[in-house]
Design an enzyme around this catalytic site. Structure first.
Site, PDB file in Angstrom:
ATOM      1  N   ILE A   1      99.834  32.296  74.407  1.00  0.00           N
ATOM      2  CA  ILE A   1     100.362  31.005  73.970  1.00  0.00           C
ATOM      3  C   ILE A   1     100.305  30.082  75.171  1.00  0.00           C
ATOM      4  CG2 ILE A   1     101.787  31.882  72.089  1.00  0.00           C
ATOM      5  CD1 ILE A   1     104.209  31.782  73.876  1.00  0.00           C
ATOM      6  N   ASP A   2     100.272  28.794  74.911  1.00  0.00           N
ATOM      7  CA  ASP A   2     100.012  27.869  75.994  1.00  0.00           C
ATOM      8  C   ASP A   2     101.201  27.718  76.939  1.00  0.00           C
ATOM      9  OD1 ASP A   2     101.397  26.564  73.925  1.00  0.00           O
ATOM     10  OD2 ASP A   2     100.882  24.623  74.773  1.00  0.00           O
ATOM     11  N   LYS A   3     100.943  27.101  78.038  1.00  0.00           N
ATOM     12  CA  LYS A   3     101.927  26.958  79.111  1.00  0.00           C
ATOM     13  C   LYS A   3     103.247  26.381  78.628  1.00  0.00           C
ATOM     14  CE  LYS A   3     102.633  24.427  83.464  1.00  0.00           C
ATOM     15  NZ  LYS A   3     101.998  23.539  84.457  1.00  0.00           N
TER      16      LYS A   3
ATOM     17  N   ASP B   1      96.939  27.335  74.417  1.00  0.00           N
ATOM     18  CA  ASP B   1      96.573  26.041  74.964  1.00  0.00           C
ATOM     19  C   ASP B   1      96.166  26.163  76.424  1.00  0.00           C
ATOM     20  OD1 ASP B   1      97.196  24.923  72.589  1.00  0.00           O
ATOM     21  OD2 ASP B   1      99.128  24.148  73.199  1.00  0.00           O
TER      22      ASP B   1
ATOM     23  N   THR C   1     104.416  26.075  75.537  1.00  0.00           N
ATOM     24  CA  THR C   1     104.976  26.664  74.320  1.00  0.00           C
ATOM     25  C   THR C   1     105.830  27.847  74.726  1.00  0.00           C
ATOM     26  OG1 THR C   1     103.091  25.996  72.966  1.00  0.00           O
ATOM     27  CG2 THR C   1     104.444  27.791  72.130  1.00  0.00           C
TER      28      THR C   1
END
Length: 366
Positions: A171-173, A24, A175
């Site tokens: 993976i996003d910030k 993300d 998560t």
């Protein structure tokens, strides 16, 4: 020779076009960005493209150039060329990547990392929610890459200031969960190929709004940048736009108003789990971007509203955790599998819902 050397250190060791996209991070996907350009001399004698570029690009090995050519990231006269292409007089050669050139230096930062496994070729880090994976606009420091650059500062891959050194996926910030990081170019190439081929095992745990009629299922829908909001991804149901994306899910626990699910990624697209679940009417709990940060199921009673607000406060981020990662070890060829427990905030959130259900306060299965 015309030499406009926009030299950059971000040529990926695997040569694949970017990182696996289970992410993300705020990335631009509108097109390709030029990282290096050069025009061959009028008197240029025939020479393999990879040898030509090794001679003209600083800090870039022949292996990395070959890998980039294999993935179509090296253009000669605006057409993808293989590494054995013979450079001719006045050929225009460009290296393009799906991300813009870095405009800042990577600074090694002594940031604590939760390393779950490490050997000579790779390490597994359990990333905390709130940590950005690599530097970008508005996040020039404090990222996982800054921390890795310090932790692995004695290794060649991490001495060059590469903003994506060692990364093969993201993976996003907000998560939490597992990421594998390569420590050398051979490991990087072999791991990246597995992500590219979708042979990696990736399983996530998510709390989503609503109940499901079935115990398991599959969501298939092309994902691309939203035509209405560039900060969001979008599912194109007609199948003519976006990138093919498949998410398999199964129910782990039902709370009536929300459901705990495990998601298995067959592909890895930007925001994939979040946007697929929202598309199906099940946004992730407290996912601000996709509408999960408001009450979507349940009663209208003030006590229930207060309960949900308390849940949002207990886990002030979207409820997504990268729990499991499995792959073939790049050196030994062994199938390896790594798992991590839910972090404290996720466990606290589930405990609140367990208590709420145990108290008989869920009025409907929705």
């Amino acid at each position: 020779m015309t030499d406009d050397r926009h030299i950059d250190d971000e040529l990926p060791a695997d040569g694949l076009p970017g990182l696996a996209e289970d992410t993300d991070e705020e990335t631009e996907e509108a097109g390709l960005y030029e990282h290096f350009a050069i025009t061959a001399d009028r008197g240029q004698s025939p020479l393999r493209l990879d040898k030509f570029l090794v001679a003209h690009m600083e800090r870039c090995s022949r292996n990395r150039i070959q890998a980039a050519a294999d993935s179509g990231n090296i253009l000669v006269n605006d057409r993808p060329a293989k590494s054995n292409y013979k450079v001719k007089p006045l050929d225009r050669i460009r290296l393009v990547m799906p991300w813009p050139k870095a405009e800042y230096e990577i600074v090694a930062e002594d940031i604590p990392l939760d390393i779950r496994y490490e050997d000579d070729d790779l390490l597994l880090v359990d990333k905390a929610a709130g940590m950005v994976v690599h530097p970008g606009v508005g996040n020039h420091c404090g990222t996982l890459v800054n921390a890795l650059t310090f932790h692995l500062r004695n290794l060649p891959m991490f001495r060059e200031g590469n903003t994506r050194a060692g990364l093969v996926h993201r993976i996003d910030k907000n998560t939490s969960g597992l990421l594998v990081v390569a420590k050398n170019e051979e490991a990087h190439a072999r791991l990246a190929r597995q992500f590219f081929d979708h042979s990696i095992q990736r399983r996530y745990v998510a709390l989503v709004w609503g109940n499901f009629d079935e115990d398991e299922g599959t969501i298939t829908g092309n994902i691309g940048r939203s035509p209405h909001d560039r900060q969001k991804m979008y599912v194109f149901a007609d199948g003519e736009q976006g990138k093919h994306a498949v998410t398999h899910w199964r129910v782990l626990r039902r709370y009536g108003y929300v459901t705990l699910v495990e998601c298995r990624l067959e592909t890895g697209r930007t925001h994939q789990i979040r946007v697929h679940m929202a598309w199906q009417g099940h946004p992730l709990f407290n996912d601000e971007r996709y509408g999960g940060d408001r009450i979507l199921r349940g009663t209208t009673f003030a006590k229930y509203r207060q309960f949900v607000e308390n849940c949002f406060a207990a886990m002030p981020r979207h409820a997504l955790h990268a729990r499991l990662l499995g792959f073939v070890h790049p050196r030994t060829g062994e199938n390896v599998l790594f798992e991590t427990e839910l972090p404290d905030d996720f466990r606290a959130l589930l405990e609140r819902w367990d208590n709420y259900v145990a108290a008989g306060k869920v009025e409907t299965d929705d």
